[in-house]
Structure formats: C-alpha cells, structure tokens
Design a protein around this motif. Structure first.
Motif, PDB file in Angstrom:
ATOM      1  N   GLY A 225     -13.174  -4.960  20.918  1.00 52.56           N
ATOM      2  CA  GLY A 225     -14.130  -4.761  19.836  1.00 52.56           C
ATOM      3  C   GLY A 225     -14.093  -5.788  18.718  1.00 52.56           C
ATOM      4  O   GLY A 225     -14.917  -5.745  17.799  1.00 52.56           O
TER       5      GLY A 225
ATOM      6  N   LYS B  21     -14.606 -10.908  20.909  1.00 50.43           N
ATOM      7  CA  LYS B  21     -14.255 -12.015  21.807  1.00 50.43           C
ATOM      8  C   LYS B  21     -15.449 -12.443  22.651  1.00 50.43           C
ATOM      9  O   LYS B  21     -15.781 -13.632  22.740  1.00 50.43           O
ATOM     10  CB  LYS B  21     -13.085 -11.614  22.737  1.00 50.43           C
ATOM     11  CG  LYS B  21     -11.809 -11.273  21.991  1.00 50.43           C
ATOM     12  CD  LYS B  21     -10.685 -10.880  22.929  1.00 50.43           C
ATOM     13  CE  LYS B  21     -10.954  -9.632  23.749  1.00 50.43           C
ATOM     14  NZ  LYS B  21     -11.139  -8.419  22.920  1.00 50.43           N
TER      15      LYS B  21
ATOM     16  N   CYS C 225     -18.616 -11.825  22.167  1.00 51.94           N
ATOM     17  CA  CYS C 225     -19.691 -12.353  21.304  1.00 51.94           C
ATOM     18  C   CYS C 225     -19.409 -13.787  20.873  1.00 51.94           C
ATOM     19  O   CYS C 225     -20.328 -14.613  20.805  1.00 51.94           O
ATOM     20  CB  CYS C 225     -19.878 -11.463  20.077  1.00 51.94           C
ATOM     21  SG  CYS C 225     -20.656  -9.874  20.442  1.00 51.94           S
TER      22      CYS C 225
ATOM     23  N   GLU D 282     -25.722  -7.237  20.457  1.00 54.34           N
ATOM     24  CA  GLU D 282     -24.877  -6.116  20.027  1.00 54.34           C
ATOM     25  C   GLU D 282     -24.444  -5.291  21.234  1.00 54.34           C
ATOM     26  O   GLU D 282     -23.493  -4.531  21.150  1.00 54.34           O
ATOM     27  CB  GLU D 282     -25.657  -5.189  19.079  1.00 54.34           C
ATOM     28  CG  GLU D 282     -26.097  -5.848  17.796  1.00 54.34           C
ATOM     29  CD  GLU D 282     -25.055  -5.764  16.693  1.00 54.34           C
ATOM     30  OE1 GLU D 282     -24.170  -4.908  16.787  1.00 54.34           O
ATOM     31  OE2 GLU D 282     -25.132  -6.572  15.752  1.00 54.34           O
TER      32      GLU D 282
ATOM     33  N   ASP E   6     -19.279 -12.211   8.331  1.00 49.86           N
ATOM     34  CA  ASP E   6     -20.544 -11.805   7.691  1.00 49.86           C
ATOM     35  C   ASP E   6     -20.419 -10.463   6.980  1.00 49.86           C
ATOM     36  O   ASP E   6     -21.247 -10.136   6.138  1.00 49.86           O
ATOM     37  CB  ASP E   6     -21.654 -11.735   8.752  1.00 49.86           C
ATOM     38  CG  ASP E   6     -21.320 -10.792   9.899  1.00 49.86           C
ATOM     39  OD1 ASP E   6     -21.847  -9.679   9.958  1.00 49.86           O
ATOM     40  OD2 ASP E   6     -20.489 -11.190  10.755  1.00 49.86           O
TER      41      ASP E   6
HETATM   42  P1  GDP Z   1     -14.694  -7.745  22.504  1.00 47.46           P
HETATM   43  O1  GDP Z   1     -14.314  -6.381  22.987  1.00 47.46           O
HETATM   44  O2  GDP Z   1     -13.574  -8.363  21.726  1.00 47.46           O
HETATM   45  O3  GDP Z   1     -15.213  -8.635  23.576  1.00 47.46           O
HETATM   46  O4  GDP Z   1     -15.865  -7.536  21.421  1.00 47.46           O
HETATM   47  P2  GDP Z   1     -17.427  -7.791  21.628  1.00 47.46           P
HETATM   48  O5  GDP Z   1     -17.717  -9.241  21.672  1.00 47.46           O
HETATM   49  O6  GDP Z   1     -17.929  -6.959  22.735  1.00 47.46           O
HETATM   50  O7  GDP Z   1     -17.973  -7.259  20.230  1.00 47.46           O
HETATM   51  C1  GDP Z   1     -17.880  -5.892  19.896  1.00 47.46           C
HETATM   52  C2  GDP Z   1     -18.937  -5.552  18.886  1.00 47.46           C
HETATM   53  O8  GDP Z   1     -18.604  -6.134  17.636  1.00 47.46           O
HETATM   54  C3  GDP Z   1     -20.314  -6.108  19.249  1.00 47.46           C
HETATM   55  O9  GDP Z   1     -21.041  -5.229  20.026  1.00 47.46           O
HETATM   56  C4  GDP Z   1     -20.957  -6.305  17.905  1.00 47.46           C
HETATM   57  O10 GDP Z   1     -21.586  -5.111  17.523  1.00 47.46           O
HETATM   58  C5  GDP Z   1     -19.787  -6.539  16.963  1.00 47.46           C
HETATM   59  N1  GDP Z   1     -19.643  -7.940  16.571  1.00 47.46           N
HETATM   60  C6  GDP Z   1     -19.193  -8.988  17.313  1.00 47.46           C
HETATM   61  N2  GDP Z   1     -19.177 -10.124  16.594  1.00 47.46           N
HETATM   62  C7  GDP Z   1     -19.619  -9.790  15.359  1.00 47.46           C
HETATM   63  C8  GDP Z   1     -19.811 -10.526  14.142  1.00 47.46           C
HETATM   64  O11 GDP Z   1     -19.582 -11.732  14.027  1.00 47.46           O
HETATM   65  N3  GDP Z   1     -20.276  -9.806  13.060  1.00 47.46           N
HETATM   66  C9  GDP Z   1     -20.525  -8.482  13.127  1.00 47.46           C
HETATM   67  N4  GDP Z   1     -20.987  -7.878  12.018  1.00 47.46           N
HETATM   68  N5  GDP Z   1     -20.365  -7.765  14.245  1.00 47.46           N
HETATM   69  C10 GDP Z   1     -19.906  -8.404  15.344  1.00 47.46           C
END
Ligand code: GDP
Ligand code: MG
Length: 175
Positions: free
Chosen positions: A20, A23, A25, A37, A126
């Motif tokens: 979450g 990563k 993104c 998202e 942000d």
């Molecule tokens: P992972 O589990 O580390 O791969 O995380 P994800 O890349 O799936 O991101 C999880 C959630 O965090 C996404 O669905 C977005 O809603 C949120 N998110 C990711 N990057 C950002 C960011 O730079 N800013 C904000 N406000 N939310 C983000």
C-alpha cells in the motif's frame, strides 16, 4: 544503437516496502508515466523493462515489482537476486511503514549483499496535510544507513523520474 558488450548496460532494480505504500504506482509512473488508483496488486509479470539514456548512453532497466507477497513479508530470494539497485518505499502519511523499513533493509542486506545501491523513497508527498513522517527524520535515517533519499509522489508525478535517475546514476557509477 548496437549492443556494445564492453560494459554492462542492463540493470535490475526492485521495489520493497509495505503493501500500500505505492510501489506499483511508482513503477507505473516511471515506466509509463501513468497513474491508477485501482492498480491490481501486481503488474502481471515479473518485471517491466525500460530503456533510458544516461550521459548519452542507452541503459536498459528491469523494474521488478511484487505480486503482493510483501503482505506476508514473503518475498523470495529469487526476487532479490542480482539486484543492482533497490528502492525502499514508505508512505509519508503512515509512520508504521517508516518503522518497518528496518525489517525490509535486513532482508535487502541478506539477499542482495552490500553491492546493491539503495534508494529510499517517501511516497505520497502530495498528502502534506496527512504527513506522519517528518522530512528531517527520514533524511537522518537515510544518512545513517547510507541510502539515497527523496520524497516523491506517484500520483502527481513529483520527483519520480528524478529519484529513479539518481539511483541509476549511482548504479552506473558503481558498475
Ligand atoms: P503497493 O502495494 O506498494 O504496490 O502500493 P500501490 O502502488 O498499489 O498503491 C496503493 C495505493 O496508494 C494506490 O491505490 C493509491 O490509491 C495510493 N497511492 C499510490 N501512490 C500515491 C501517491 O503518490 N499519492 C497518493 N495520495 N496516493 C498514492
Ligand atoms: Mg504493488
């Protein structure tokens, strides 16, 4: 350009950190300049490839993402093996993800060895109103542990390219 073969131009980079933190993104922003998202927890393949130029030289990157196994802290040795660069990611709005970095670094040091260059990214910059990890605290932590460091936002595309370029530059310098 033709493959020179004179020096390594392909580098494996990977992301670790709690589920979450962003990563997937960050990788999608860097590789495709896109943001969603509703990213499924995986990019569907082991890694994405990207070619970029550094000092007018073509560089091939393999960007490895997890398929969500980090939820169980069960990333395999194969995921880490041969990494030239590691991106440790936390969420600036979630102090727990910052505290958990120590555990992630233990795994990285175990599986990647000392040679891998490490970059710390504080993602979601942000969300200043929701900040839970002070910039200075993260800077100090990075300094103490010999990590490159940047805060970034995959969402609004702040510092993502800059952070990855910083890592690649250091990886190339070391190679
Ligand atoms: P992972 O589990 O580390 O791969 O995380 P994800 O890349 O799936 O991101 C999880 C959630 O965090 C996404 O669905 C977005 O809603 C949120 N998110 C990711 N990057 C950002 C960011 O730079 N800013 C904000 N406000 N939310 C983000
Ligand atoms: Mg993911």
């Amino acid at each position: 350009p033709t493959q020179s073969g004179a020096y390594n131009t392909t580098f494996k980079l990977l992301c670790v950190g709690d589920a979450g933190v962003g990563k997937t993104c960050l990788i999608m922003r860097f590789v495709e300049d896109s943001y969603s998202e509703t990213n499924k927890s995986t990019i569907g393949v082991d890694f994405k490839t990207l070619q970029m130029e550094m000092d007018a030289k073509p560089v091939n990157l393999q960007l490895w993402d997890t398929a969500g196994q980090e939820r169980f802290r069960s990333l395999t040795a194969a995921y880490y093996r041969g990494a030239h660069g590691v991106v440790l990611v936390y969420d600036v709005t979630d102090a727990q993800t910052f505290e958990n970095l120590v555990g992630w670094m233990k795994d990285v040091d175990n599986y990647c060895g000392e040679e891998a260059v490490k970059l710390l990214i504080g993602n979601k910059s942000d969300q200043e109103a929701m900040r839970a990890v002070p910039l200075e605290q993260a800077k100090e932590f990075a300094h103490e542990h010999g990590l490159l460091f940047m805060e970034a936002s995959a969402k609004v595309a702040t510092n993502v390219k800059a952070a990855f370029r910083l890592l690649v530059a250091e990886v190339m310098y070391k190679a």
